[in-house]
Design an enzyme around this catalytic site. Sequence first.
Site, mmCIF file in Angstrom:
data_model
loop_
_atom_site.group_PDB
_atom_site.id
_atom_site.type_symbol
_atom_site.label_atom_id
_atom_site.label_comp_id
_atom_site.label_asym_id
_atom_site.label_seq_id
_atom_site.Cartn_x
_atom_site.Cartn_y
_atom_site.Cartn_z
ATOM 1 N N GLN A 15 0.816 -1.215 0.000
ATOM 2 C CA GLN A 15 0.000 0.000 0.000
ATOM 3 C C GLN A 15 0.851 1.267 0.000
ATOM 4 O OE1 GLN A 15 -3.156 -1.350 3.228
ATOM 5 N NE2 GLN A 15 -3.951 0.278 1.926
ATOM 6 N N ASP B 32 -2.314 -4.930 -0.234
ATOM 7 C CA ASP B 32 -1.942 -6.232 0.313
ATOM 8 C C ASP B 32 -2.725 -6.577 1.580
ATOM 9 O OD1 ASP B 32 -0.644 -4.279 1.802
ATOM 10 O OD2 ASP B 32 1.350 -5.157 1.606
#
Length: 505
Positions: free
Chosen positions: A86, A249
């Site tokens: 991220q 993720d």
Amino acid sequence: MLGESNDRSVVIGVDLGTQSVKVVLYDFKAKAELAHSRRNFDLIIGDDGAREQQASWWLEGLIACFADLPKEYKRRAVAIAVSGQQHGFVPLSADGRVLSSVKLWNDTSTLAECDEIEAKLGGRDAAIVLAGNPILPGYTASKVLWLKKNKPEAYDAMRHILLPHDFINFYLTGKVGTEAGDASGTGFFDVRRRQWSTEILSAIDCERDLSKSLPQILSPYQSIGHVAPLAAGKLGLQPDVLVAVGGGDNMMAAIGTGAVAPGALTVSLGTSGTIFAYSDQPAISENGDFAAFCSSTGGYLPLACSLNCTSATELMRSTLGLKMDDFESLLRSAEAGSAGVMALPFFSGERTPECPRGSGSFFGLNPLNTNPANLIRSVVEATAYSLRYGLDSMRSSGLTARIATVTGGGAHSPSWLQIIADVLNVEVKLAKHDEAAAFGAAMQALWCYQHAHGSASSLADTIGSHLEFGGQVLLRPNEERASLYTEAFRRYQDLVIMMQARWTN
């Protein structure tokens, strides 16, 4: 054998992490993982807190991973989804060139830009009111302003603001798009309204309409397109393979561990440590103690993140010259509480608790307790304290989960798992799949494929039969150690407050 079938029943999950890219091939009819591959990455580290990678490394790693996978399995693929680390910022030109190295989630070099954006908004509380989250170091917002100030030519040429998983989707399809889960980690996405915040974008640049550089927000089960012929040729895929929208993720790990309904709690012990739970409604922390993210399933994913998890334990292990077997035996040999040794292993700064200027520190050392076992255990215990810091805040907001599914590299350590159970005072079970984010991406790919072919099943129904935990370890907290750790956690909090004052001045 599965590989001899011509039946196209394979979905692919890609997880673009900080340390590596992983690819998993999963047969959804046989309910079996067919193959997986991995390639590691380097990391560019700057004295100013910079943590960067080159986007070209990701593509090279992705292509190498696919080259390792059996051709017969790849030919059977029907859909693919990408999980990505991220917050990373990939600035793209109109002709698809990456204009700068990629600043990552653990980059703390943009503190001044965070302060500048929040000041323009009227302060931290104003940012939370506008978007649900403060402007934290590591989030994408400050990286965009940093590029504007430090690389103006690249900023002027920028036509697309992409996150890491968006960039891989762009490589696969030639199209740009994203979804609310990963978007909510940018700092300029309003999680309540599930749309880009024009107020925060204006605070980054009041002269340029940055919304024109941002991708469209797609539904979580939507396809971004099909694999383009060039990418299909390089990866060995058929060009009709659907590309699901993917996600961050943590959002994909939530899918891969079944955190898609209220009451589900996941702990991920990876490079970073995260703890998150599913919610049907926006879960906002008024003081920003946990992140108010959207899920990649249409719901919400309150989340607390530590920047120092296996990255901290690996640094200590290598510094002490220990092998992996040594690490586990030393961790097991030390007593709970590490004989009074307390660590704040904020080697990369810290997000939970918020110490962006923090550094690694040890307390309570004396001639009797200063040894590798206590040093190692104190760091592992500190990673659990960081997660408890976030979990306690979530509990104060109404979270009631008492069982945590644990995934990530740290989950391979039985002693670490027991520490998690004791410090968090929760029962712990292991995720069925080691690579929860990659598996979650594969499940999202399956969900997307089903919707594209007329099935409107819920994601919970789609993944339900693929997530049995038969035979997996279930650990319960030890009452005596849980009590000891509650007192140790209070000491940890006191040390954090003391050191925050020092690091701020």
